[in-house]
Scaffold this active site. Sequence first.
Site, PDB file in Angstrom:
ATOM      1  N   ARG A 262      15.138   7.211  -9.465  1.00 47.50           N
ATOM      2  CA  ARG A 262      14.580   6.029 -10.121  1.00 47.50           C
ATOM      3  C   ARG A 262      13.815   6.458 -11.365  1.00 47.50           C
ATOM      4  O   ARG A 262      13.048   7.427 -11.329  1.00 47.50           O
ATOM      5  CB  ARG A 262      13.649   5.248  -9.180  1.00 47.50           C
ATOM      6  CG  ARG A 262      14.400   4.539  -8.062  1.00 47.50           C
ATOM      7  CD  ARG A 262      13.495   3.724  -7.192  1.00 47.50           C
ATOM      8  NE  ARG A 262      14.236   3.149  -6.071  1.00 47.50           N
ATOM      9  CZ  ARG A 262      13.676   2.585  -5.012  1.00 47.50           C
ATOM     10  NH1 ARG A 262      12.360   2.497  -4.929  1.00 47.50           N
ATOM     11  NH2 ARG A 262      14.410   2.090  -4.044  1.00 47.50           N
ATOM     12  N   ARG A 277       5.140   8.909  -6.012  1.00 43.47           N
ATOM     13  CA  ARG A 277       6.082   8.149  -6.833  1.00 43.47           C
ATOM     14  C   ARG A 277       6.836   9.145  -7.720  1.00 43.47           C
ATOM     15  O   ARG A 277       6.313   9.610  -8.728  1.00 43.47           O
ATOM     16  CB  ARG A 277       5.342   7.118  -7.687  1.00 43.47           C
ATOM     17  CG  ARG A 277       6.248   6.102  -8.364  1.00 43.47           C
ATOM     18  CD  ARG A 277       5.429   5.121  -9.187  1.00 43.47           C
ATOM     19  NE  ARG A 277       4.560   4.299  -8.368  1.00 43.47           N
ATOM     20  CZ  ARG A 277       4.920   3.156  -7.792  1.00 43.47           C
ATOM     21  NH1 ARG A 277       6.151   2.699  -7.955  1.00 43.47           N
ATOM     22  NH2 ARG A 277       4.066   2.463  -7.075  1.00 43.47           N
ATOM     23  N   GLU A 349       2.846   1.493   1.199  1.00 43.46           N
ATOM     24  CA  GLU A 349       4.209   1.160   1.597  1.00 43.46           C
ATOM     25  C   GLU A 349       5.023   2.411   1.904  1.00 43.46           C
ATOM     26  O   GLU A 349       5.017   3.382   1.137  1.00 43.46           O
ATOM     27  CB  GLU A 349       4.903   0.372   0.489  1.00 43.46           C
ATOM     28  CG  GLU A 349       6.349   0.012   0.802  1.00 43.46           C
ATOM     29  CD  GLU A 349       7.184  -0.247  -0.438  1.00 43.46           C
ATOM     30  OE1 GLU A 349       8.406  -0.040  -0.368  1.00 43.46           O
ATOM     31  OE2 GLU A 349       6.609  -0.634  -1.476  1.00 43.46           O
ATOM     32  N   SER A 352      10.537  -0.939   3.136  1.00 45.26           N
ATOM     33  CA  SER A 352      10.762  -2.366   2.899  1.00 45.26           C
ATOM     34  C   SER A 352      12.055  -2.752   3.598  1.00 45.26           C
ATOM     35  O   SER A 352      13.083  -2.097   3.401  1.00 45.26           O
ATOM     36  CB  SER A 352      10.885  -2.675   1.403  1.00 45.26           C
ATOM     37  OG  SER A 352       9.627  -2.699   0.785  1.00 45.26           O
ATOM     38  N   ARG A 391       7.435  10.051   1.521  1.00 49.08           N
ATOM     39  CA  ARG A 391       6.214   9.334   1.909  1.00 49.08           C
ATOM     40  C   ARG A 391       5.871   9.601   3.366  1.00 49.08           C
ATOM     41  O   ARG A 391       4.692   9.643   3.735  1.00 49.08           O
ATOM     42  CB  ARG A 391       6.354   7.841   1.620  1.00 49.08           C
ATOM     43  CG  ARG A 391       6.410   7.564   0.124  1.00 49.08           C
ATOM     44  CD  ARG A 391       6.148   6.115  -0.230  1.00 49.08           C
ATOM     45  NE  ARG A 391       6.074   5.960  -1.683  1.00 49.08           N
ATOM     46  CZ  ARG A 391       5.607   4.890  -2.300  1.00 49.08           C
ATOM     47  NH1 ARG A 391       5.166   3.862  -1.597  1.00 49.08           N
ATOM     48  NH2 ARG A 391       5.571   4.832  -3.618  1.00 49.08           N
TER      49      ARG A 391
END
Length: 430
Positions: A262, A277, A349, A352, A391
Amino acid sequence: MHDIRAIRDNPEGFDAALSRRGIAPLSSELLALDAARRARIAEAETAQAEQNRASKEVGAAKARGDDAEFERLRALVAEKKADVARMQTEAGDLDRQLRDRLMEIPNAPLDHVPDGADEADNVEIRRWGTPRVFDFQPVEHFEIGGVRPGMDFATAAKLSGSRFVMLQGGVARIHRGLAQFMLDLHIGSHGLTETWAPVLVLPEMMYGTGQLPKFGEDSYETRDGYWLIPTSEVTLTNTVHGELVEQASLPRRLVAHSQCFRSEAGSAGRDTAGMLRQHQFEKVEMVSITDAASGEAEHARMTRCAEAVLEALELPYRTIVLCTGDMGFGARITHDLEVWLPGQNCYREISSVSYCGDFQARRMNARYRPETGGRPEFVHTLNGSGLAVGRALIAVLENGQQADGSVLLPSALRPYLGGAGRLTAEGVLA
């Protein structure tokens, strides 16, 4: 993608659903494009019929020796042929305009999704586990003494720039073990089918799951037109791209461990410290492809699969339902799982889980044939992290950190680490 026929049938309902996402009414614009497109198609069909009639009469006029009528009819055929070509081109242009516009509009939320503007309006639905009380000040993952030797940001930056990391030694093995543990749990206990798939895909696959055209800047395109996947949702969901499957073959429950990429466009300055991130990371991704009646139940099931990973790793978490203003582009409802990070003293988070209805299926033209007969219907799709591996590594390290800089590891991981239960202060497994 939305169904233009449904918008024709209930434009007010369409506008009301999107207004919950903060979007101004769009039905008038879409229906005007649709009406112009349909008018051109009808005009082209009329001109085609006139061309066909004139073509038949040309032969009759020639047989009668009526040269004047023959020439008039031949000119009429040429005129109608040009009209048909022009109208078909115009109809095709309008069709592309309509499709492109529909491609840019987010999915409509389910009725019971909470309204809200942003993450402040998300609703917690449950918690599991109690955050550990430390007898020292816990630090973030990259500050733990035993982690520092195996988490090299400087070398990664030299190789690739910011937002990359090199993992080595015990830290790298824990990272690998986490992915293997997640796969084994999903395959053995949750009934998902392990899948290994490409990380380079054609642009139409990115269109199929909604990363294109609206979010192209968030992903990486190669010079020869391939796209690096931001998640294996893209590859797993598109396994039914353009297909007609039997309802009896549903649900299809898939899981894959993959590299993900990403660009993090628009996130400058956010979570730049550590590996929270990154531009390149790993995920264990779950995808379900099911029928229209089973989607919401499958969403609850998939959420539970992700929660089970966190519970097995003894990581406190909470499950929230995202409000309309915080929900992703393709989702009708999303559950976020947030894991407790003592180094940040907050929940962050880690998964999801989204139910997309037939939104992606319309983009992919993926259908199933009902067992009871009747016309084919679009499949319904779901996706969810099970989990984000990096994560999960952060959470394991921070929650297990000890005052001496070592890390106590969850018992579920030990079979994947040669029986080791601790990352020592020197950065090796013991």
